[in-house]
Design an enzyme around this catalytic site. Structure first.
Site: not given
Ligand code: 26Q
Length: 830
Positions: A376, A566-567, A572, A674, A678
């Site tokens: 991702h 979004k975050r 972004k 995503t 939406k």
């Molecule tokens: C990793 C290690 C330790 C703590 C937290 C994390 C961590 C947690 C969440 C790393 C990444 C995330 C989330 C990533 C994320 O949401 N990515 C998004 O995924 C979506 C679904 O595929 C995409 O549409 C987005 O583009 C992408 O940013």
């Protein structure tokens, strides 16, 4: 009958195989059931029941119905084909009630039953806390996929962690984000079943014991010095039509010993309880950092905890059914949602080799055929690596297995002529940054299929992230563009628009969204344009009330609602958006009498608690809003709003009310997005870069129906190679320089003139996100937006064509692709 119940009714009338108990269609039965739950389970009389009591009673009543289809599905799926296991550290579910009754076809019945008790369904829906067991896109995708797998009747389990506290609640005080704990379980969770008899041991630390003169690839013993238990909690996930229900199984950590009895008997109450608290901390809280890997021990413990519990559970199920693990890949597909559960690959090897005594090479083949992995992100800071020393201490046997697998892998690479540079690139252990295990490499090696989440992203996964791995093991990478469940994001979130679509196109579009293409020929139809615009206006009026309630800002629903939700992350580029807003503000002041398009810029999103620059951006938006919103010269021409505590439920309010969707990430950095889907599905027009799924959205809606701007991913790469200092570019741009200067010298923070010095200086000396390079092109695209808005028949034509052509972005389509080409499980056609 309620609109939501309509599409699936026909199907319910002919249950497949006749195995389903008929859904009880009577309002009276539902009313009695809810009353029964209220009185006997909640313990309240109707006359003294609060809206929350009614919510809980209704949830229990509805859960009963879901449970019947849950049991009904089992015998059929038990023998047929394969099961899918979706392993994810995150499930960003939101509220469950409307989804469940909508999919069961009970919305009308429940509404009427409650009405007869003097209760409005809409009043109790809001009593349900959001299940926010995820950060953002990745977690929400897992939730959409669970719903689609049930809808497509794929036998599937979601596995995750039952965090006691989900993503923090965001409060904003004077522009500063503060994080408060989210307590979604405070009043219990009526959807889940605690399985007190389903638990597995989870070990940490200790030593590995091999047989004397042993073969290193043979079975070894592991004597952990700490063992805890993972307890199962199950939530039914009902598919559309109510015919198939899968399970979301979340694990909670409990101390293996009820108490450290010895310590307790010594009189050390506190010490005995302290260890217990430490043990149970594993499932206490969701890590709130998206796109960053903190590398903390507790996180690794979480990852291993849920990986081993899930594997022990699924292996036990397989053995009970088939008696041998040799057939595992024929009956089981395990999908890893990013690398977060990647330790499961090694845990599978440990269980197969050490516990089930399967020969090493055979175990590796079984593992590889069973697992697949979705990437991702490409951002280097988000790629997970774990220090070897930490792994050795916490998971000593796993570290040994990683070395063995890596040796085998390095040999294969040398056989194919890899030199030292390539070997270093390929190795599971990064030796350059203090010896760390690369979880992405491990996932690639341990999986037969690797996918990205949009066409561009998958191409970059192949060409940038895993170039050498792809050459060594070609053919593993494919693309599976993300999708969203239309049940939640169109039918439930926007019933007005859905009704209009159904009236115009028939209810077939509810089950087959590609059928919405039939709306295209109506795009110039004035009456339909008017009706479409009226639905939007109604949503904007409702949102305006929420905005007033939560921020105090009064906005005119006739304005263009320009939305970036979004975050908060530098890539972004919320900063680009607010900087453009400042430029726009200056333009208004310079020429107040021009025919300006009235705009409301709406921001929402959470920053990771430790992400200083993201928090500065939030503060800047607030500071700019403060000045702009109170400037009498500006009036309704520009309003800036920051909605606090963005979550799934707030998204459901904002998405249908958006006119413009900001998808402005630096090209090559947003894997898919995503929210873009939406918003476009609900008829918002996109202003965006050629990044992630924006590209495919453009391909579907047509380049004339989207506002594209900015550098492409390859242009960003070329430009980055030349250097990231943008001082020169900024100096050459009078509009941008002036805006930067204002922000940096305190025009929006007169009480603290240097508040944004760092932010602005940093952006110029290290413009990794190409703000300066894309600024003019973004401003020009915003001018094209204004121009289109001033021609309503053009605007609404574009909006309708967006809705009409977004059908492909259904998560049902994504899941069908996973099922066909990765999992190889049969899917029934709709
Ligand atoms: C990793 C290690 C330790 C703590 C937290 C994390 C961590 C947690 C969440 C790393 C990444 C995330 C989330 C990533 C994320 O949401 N990515 C998004 O995924 C979506 C679904 O595929 C995409 O549409 C987005 O583009 C992408 O940013």
């Amino acid at each position: 009958m309620d609109l939501h119940d309509l599409a699936w009714k026909a199907k319910q009338d002919q249950p497949e195989g006749g195995s389903l108990p008929p859904l009880d269609g009577s309002v009276e039965a539902m009313r009695l059931r809810i009353l029964g739950k209220l009185i006997y389970q909640v313990g309240r009389e109707p006359r003294s029941a609060s809206p929350r009591d009614w919510f809980v009673a209704t949830a229990y009543a509805v859960r009963d119905t879901a449970t019947s289809s849950w049991f009904a599905e089992r015998p059929a799926s038990a023998s047929a084909g394969k099961r899918v296991y979706y392993l994810s550290l995150e499930f960003l579910i939101g509220r469950v009630l409307m989804d469940t009754i909508g999919n069961l076809g009970l919305t009308g019945q429940v509404r009427e039953a409650l009405l007869q008790c003097g209760v409005d369904l809409d009043d109790i829906v809001v009593e349900e806390p959001d299940a926010a067991l995820g950060n953002g896109g990745l977690g929400r995708l897992a939730a959409c996929f669970m719903e689609s797998m049930s809808t497509l009747k794929i036998p599937a389990y979601g596995y995750g962690i039952r965090y006691e506290h989900g993503l923090f609640r965001q409060v904003i005080e004077k522009g500063l984000q503060r994080e408060l704990p989210e307590t979604w379980l405070a009043h219990g969770n009526p959807w889940e079943f605690a399985r007190a008899d389903t638990f597995y041991p989870v070990g940490f630390g200790g030593t590995v014991v091999g047989e004397p003169g042993h073969d290193p690839t043979g079975p070894h013993g592991w004597v952990p010095d700490e063992t805890i238990h993972a307890f199962a909690y199950d939530t039914p996930v009902v598919g559309a039509g109510g015919q198939h229900t899968n399970t979301l199984r979340l694990w909670a950590a409990r101390a293996a010993e009820p108490l450290q009895l010895e310590a307790f008997n010594r009189g050390d109450h506190v010490g005995a309880l302290r260890d217990r608290v430490k043990t149970e901390a594993i499932s206490r809280v969701l890590y709130p950092g998206d796109e960053s890997s903190a590398g903390q021990e507790l996180r690794l413990r979480q990852e291993y905890f849920f990986a081993t519990a899930s594997l022990q559970d699924l292996l036990a199920r397989h053995l009970a059914e088939f008696g041998t693990l040799e057939t595992l890949p024929d009956r089981t597909a395990i999908q890893l949602n990013d690398t977060h559960p990647a330790i499961a690959i090694i845990e599978m090897m440990r269980l197969l080799v050490d516990v089930h005594r399967i020969e090493f090479e055979r175990a590796w083949a079984i593992t590889n055929e069973t697992f697949s992995y979705t990437n991702h992100t490409l951002l280097p800071e988000a790629l997970e690596t774990w220090p070897v020393a930490l792994m050795e201490r916490l998971l000593p046997r796993h570290m040994q297995l990683i070395y063995l697998i890596n040796m085998r892998h390095m040999q294969a690479a040398r056989d194919k002529g890899a030199d030292h540079r390539v070997l270093a690139e390929l190795s599971l252990v990064d030796e350059l940054h203090g010896r760390r295990v690369r979880m992405g490499h491990l996932s690639f090696l341990g999986c037969h299929a690797i996918n990205g989440v949009s066409a561009l992203h998958s191409e970059l996964v192949r060409s940038r992230l895993f170039q050498d791995m792809d050459q060594l093991y070609p053919g593993r990478i494919s693309n599976k563009t993300n999708g969203i469940t239309f049940r939640r994001w169109l039918h439930r979130a926007n019933p007005g628009l859905t009704r209009l679509l159904v009236e115009t196109l028939g209810d077939g579009i509810l089950a087959d969204p590609v059928g919405m293409e039939a709306l295209a020929p109506y795009a110039d139809n004035t009456a339909l344009q008017t009706a479409f615009a009226a639905e939007r206006l109604a949503c904007k009026q409702r949102l305006a009330v929420i905005i007033k309630d939560r921020t105090g800002v009064v906005v005119d629903p006739a304005s263009l609602f320009d939305v970036q939700v979004k975050r908060i992350h530098e890539y972004k580029r919320q900063l680009l958006n607010i900087v453009q807003a400042v430029a726009h503000y200056r333009a208004i002041l310079a020429d107040p009498s021009r025919n300006w398009v009235p705009r409301v810029k709406i921001f929402a999103g959470k920053a990771a608690p430790g992400y200083v620059r993201a928090k500065e951006i939030i503060r800047l938006v607030h500071d700019v809003a403060q000045l702009v919103n109170n400037d009498p010269v500006v009036g309704d021409r520009l309003k800036i709003v920051y909605m606090p505590n963005y979550n799934v439920s707030l998204a459901e309010q904002i998405v249908p009310a958006a006119d413009l969707s900001e998808q402005i990430s630096t090209a090559g950095m947003e894997a898919s997005g995503t929210g873009n889907m939406k918003l476009a599905l609900n008829g918002a027009l996109t202003i965006g870069t050629l990044d992630g799924a924006n590209i495919e959205i453009r391909d579907f809606v047509g380049a004339e129906n989207i506002f594209i701007f900015g550098l492409t991913a390859s242009e960003v790469a070329a430009q980055s190679a030349l250097g990231l200092d943008s001082h020169h570019a900024v100096r050459a741009n009078p509009v941008l320089s002036r805006v930067f200067e204002m922000i940096a010298t305190g025009a929006f923070s007169p009480d603290e003139p240097h508040r944004y010095r760092n932010l602005i200086d940093g952006t110029q000396s290290y413009d990794r996100f190409m703000l300066a390079a894309d600024f003019d092109s973004y401003v020009a695209a915003q001018a094209r937006v204004d121009e289109a808005w001033l021609d309503p028949s053009r605007w609404w034509r574009m909006a309708m064509l967006n809705t009409a052509r977004l059908g492909w972005f259904s998560s049902d389509r994504s899941i069908r692709e996973y099922a066909e080409s990765i999992w190889r499980v049969p899917v029934m056609q709709p």
